[in-house]
Scaffold this active site. Structure first.
Site, short mmCIF file in Angstrom:
data_model
loop_
_atom_site.label_atom_id
_atom_site.label_comp_id
_atom_site.label_asym_id
_atom_site.label_seq_id
_atom_site.Cartn_x
_atom_site.Cartn_y
_atom_site.Cartn_z
N CYS D 145 -52.53 -26.76 5.11
CA CYS D 145 -52.62 -26.11 6.40
C CYS D 145 -53.91 -25.29 6.59
O CYS D 145 -54.29 -24.99 7.72
CB CYS D 145 -51.41 -25.22 6.64
SG CYS D 145 -50.97 -24.18 5.25
N HIS D 238 -53.08 -19.57 10.77
CA HIS D 238 -54.04 -19.22 9.73
C HIS D 238 -55.40 -18.96 10.37
O HIS D 238 -55.90 -19.79 11.13
CB HIS D 238 -54.19 -20.37 8.74
CG HIS D 238 -53.02 -20.58 7.83
ND1 HIS D 238 -51.93 -19.74 7.80
CD2 HIS D 238 -52.77 -21.55 6.89
CE1 HIS D 238 -51.07 -20.19 6.88
NE2 HIS D 238 -51.55 -21.27 6.34
#
Lengths: 346, 346, 346, 346
Positions: D145, D238
């Site tokens: 990710c 993120h």
């Protein structure tokens, strides 16, 4: 209905004003045609004047609109007011005087005896009091964001069993304080057990919403409300622990059944912003939670769980609602829909 | 007292066990001589066995001690138990049987009618019941971390005015759930309106602490307690909103005066861990707060503020206490000090 | 030294000013005798003028002092300035002109070529440049809170291996923004990848601190600094990920040894606020962390961990420091101690 | 296409498995027909077996499905694997052996030289390598990710200017650690500057995705990646600060233009889950932010901002992506769409 009804947003650059813009995107009945804000913003495009803080990008056609000064003449029939309470009082009166329907989220006129505090599921009959107002137009308000989900839960129970008293302890999200609102230094990893002016508002507004029209005024319901309000590090969603004493003690199952089955005018008339169920009842022992249940039915329902007996009152439970949707801009929009649907605009 | 009293810590590697180590550093009466934990840790040095999570560095002399297995023979007279409730029950009995003074923070024996739930300011007389215990040694417990500050506030008021009922809504810190405890996904930006088993504990323990000895058992106080418990994203410090109904209604000023002036046995005997004031009364309208007031008097006081009238009960207020200090390890240490000071160890 | 040196605090009601008061409690050399703040606060007692936000209660003797207006004549030799940068520039000059030693945490004069940016462990020799200042008194500053721990780590490495470039990505606590500072709506559960004006400050100040005196000015070190600054939802403690390219590539072990063993003037002279070790080296793979390591050595050390090879630079590591202690008020106090200790005050 | 393609979800009760269910609701091509999980869940209904943590209520038809045991024979052609890496390795091989198309989010086979790590915008040509696999079916994976949004940003720039090295510092959301994942005690108000195994993954996967097929294997791109990974108290999204050195230095404007205009195979073929723009470029100086920009283009775009010169590399910037949508389940679904669209399923 031919064509959409033009609406204006007062206080368009603020937190509530921005939420009006989000929630009115693609609205089937209303179209935003005017945006008004403080003189500081007037004359700029909305894109320039506003520090946009919403999840969706600012729509281009809104961004390009020129912001008017609050107080300027407006053409829209319906004005949604998200103005700050420091200025909303006289400006809303002015626009009502000018013949507009002011659907307000500000607190200033909520306690006027001839201004209704509407939750259409609960007291759509209170719209009648607007006929007694001294204005050419009208002012309609919605309740405080803490009161909203609690009043929705209490309404059908009050009708069935008669509320004697209700204790509520709130754990309120920081978005309820507007922007910039609560400094992060005060709330990160903290609880602030006080919100200025909030507890009396919760007590008075709950009684008024569940009150009855008597002649020219709304007479508050005669049960007692005791509120303890806290700020917690949550962005959106007010959680409330309530305990209720009824005139006639219900069973837990009766409470669940009444809340689960309850539908009212907005559901019957299928208003565009009405949730399918005004109250969603949870059986899970740890729900509702703001992080999980905030957006059920587009944030327009009151969520309730942990319905159980209270050894002091009769029933205690957890109530949670979306404070900036059903507790603010979404409430005002549903109020406008109810107002139109009931034929008051004609 | 010649030389320090050797003490052992049971469950030494856990959250509460670590806190015992921190709070017993440089203790004037007690010296940690033995550390016991699960068989998994036994035989390792404490530094190897423990995932140290405290603010202060792990003291070298503790780090180098070899961890014993809980259940092993111990030499210390006093054993502080921070064991998990899944194992604490029979192990604490075993050590009491062997003649030790088990000063426990575990919940397992809190409801035994002959095991006292001590807050030395409140019910030091309950130590007497230990004489009725079937063990060669004794088991002494302290209360749940929610009960602790509330019971400290209620005690002098109950004596003066007689509590009829108390409603408490808690906003509890995540450290109360131990480690790993609450997953961050569940609590970041959220409120969880449920803590398994907590509400009955709060209700029962409050009544027991404020109860009276009658023959061989402690008879709980006969007032009603109704608890609603919530987890909030705070690391340390439980905040509670309470409403109290008294037999004889006090004024707000009377409540403030009694709480401010209250001193009891630990203050009179100047126990090493006793706070100067068991209760600190705030006049600021937005206090106490965990992020600001947690460490007042080393985390050993109950903080109380917003003392005001309640339209349903008589008085409502905000209570806050340090859940891992006065609500856990610090409470047990003060209990041991009181036990020693009152001559029970001899 | 006979008697304590009287000191004043400029900007006494602000975040940094409050921290000065906390850190100067029971200081062996300095005694707070005057408090100055904005005209709005002047004439009030400090207790009235200040919204106290510190962990310890406001000391009574401070609370009762009358606040002076910044700009008023002061009697103290040393003035600690925690004034906001919007006003600090001319006021600090004024007081220096009047003969005071202004030890400032404000950024306004940090880039003046004859004003030293002191970290006593790193560049105590830069005090010499104050002799070139045009004032009767002097202005001494400390660095930005991000620069502080990084410069402390770089200093002994630069001396040994010569820094060629350093990349730093910061994750900064919200207390660095003062009060009210960052709105909670902006930072709860969020990262803000921008702090106005911060990156150039980090780049310029690092070079200046590690620079050398050449005649009347400080010549910045000639390595390159590239900073990327982020705000994260942490209350205190700036965490930094840095990567360094050296002229002469060191091994990981060499870096650890140099940092672990490093002591400098404040340690040798045992200045009251000096940490035993200016840099604390962690071997644990997940440290330092603000929530665990903030208060090591009273928040006066730079914490460093995860020292490892970098495939682009030579060495990468994690640096963490207490931004409001060693990164602000504590730094200024240590600067004053060094100034006095080196005989400049006489 | 006649009728929908039946798909199964492996690891259906976990965090990624739940996200697959959410994202496949009303999918135009795929229909969930089988759910598999650990033997512990097998035989139960999904509603019983799963602790549902998503924003939307669990769909009734999914809740009522009986969970199969991972390893059981399945009928679906395409299997989406959200299994934990502790078990995914052999189970995915088993299903590939049985002829299924295993579209996996697990890390186990990502480094197999004949298993492609696909981002369809970047390296849809890598699907060809699946023909070299030893299985009757195939295994296709998506990246970590953290890598996902960075690789999307680097891909068109690498093509235009040739990446020489890239430094990335990540600030990662807690949802990336699964459930229960990170204990709240470790991350509330904290930064953890370490994520086990993450940095090598970021370095290796980035090189592989931007690599080229050479015969039977994928040859990684030959630029250097240096990663520093941190966990921050953010739920989803993120944020990454990156600095890139190119073979041929671009201007800031060139970078912006290339990223803004970039479209690739998923956009051209209008795959159902493809974002209109794979990369969204922000001009605001403080964006992108997870709390504001997470859901742009349904969480399927890489967001990039603060594109500016770096004094060490050439360009530095901020990248942000939705780690559980484009960084996990959404990536796998887009991979399956691309696989089908390119005719590999036939």
């Amino acid at each position: 209905m031919e064509g959409k009804i033009p609406v204006a947003i007062l206080g368009a650059t603020g937190t509530v004003g921005q939420k009006f813009i989000v929630l009115l995107q693609d609205h089937p009945w209303f179209e935003i045609t005017e945006l008004a804000a403080s003189p500081r913003s007037a004359g700029k495009t909305y894109g320039e004047a506003c520090s946009w803080k919403q999840d969706m990008p600012l729509p281009r056609e809104i961004a390009e609109k020129t912001v008017l000064a609050a107080g300027d003449a407006l053409e829209s029939r319906i004005l949604f007011s998200g103005m700050d309470s420091s200025v909303a009082g006289p400006l809303e009166e002015h626009y009502a005087e000018e013949g507009h329907v002011v659907v307000s989220n500000a607190k200033n006129h909520r306690t006027d005896p001839d201004v209704p505090l509407i939750i259409p599921e609960v007291n759509a009959d209170h719209f009648e009091i607007t006929k007694k107002q001294k204005y050419r137009g009208v002012i309609v308000t919605n309740s405080n964001c803490v009161v909203m989900p609690m009043a929705m839960v209490l309404a059908p129970l009050h009708q069935a069993f008669g509320v004697e008293w209700v204790q509520v302890t709130s754990m309120q999200a920081i978005s309820g304080a507007g922007y910039p609102g609560v400094p992060s230094y005060d709330i990160l990893g903290n609880v602030i057990p006080f919100i200025a002016g909030e507890e009396p508002k919760v007590e008075i507004e709950t009684q008024k919403i569940l009150g009855t029209i008597d002649g020219d005024v709304i007479v508050p319901a005669d049960f007692i409300v005791s509120a303890q309000c806290n700020r917690v590090p949550v962005v959106d969603g007010h959680t409330e622990n309530i305990s209720v004493k009824f005139k006639k003690k219900p069973t837990v199952e009766e409470v669940k059944t009444i809340l689960t089955e309850w539908k009212a005018m907005p559901q019957e008339k299928k208003l565009p912003s009405a949730p399918a169920n005004p109250v969603i009842v949870f059986e899970e022992e740890d729900r509702p939670q703001p992080a999980r249940d905030l957006w059920l039915q587009s944030g327009m329902s009151a969520c309730v769980g942990r319905i159980r007996e209270c050894p002091i009152g009769d029933i205690k439970m957890v109530v949670m609602g979306h404070n900036t949707v059903r507790g603010a801009a979404g409430a005002a929009i549903l109020n406008a829909e109810a107002y139109v649907s009931l034929g008051y605009l004609d």
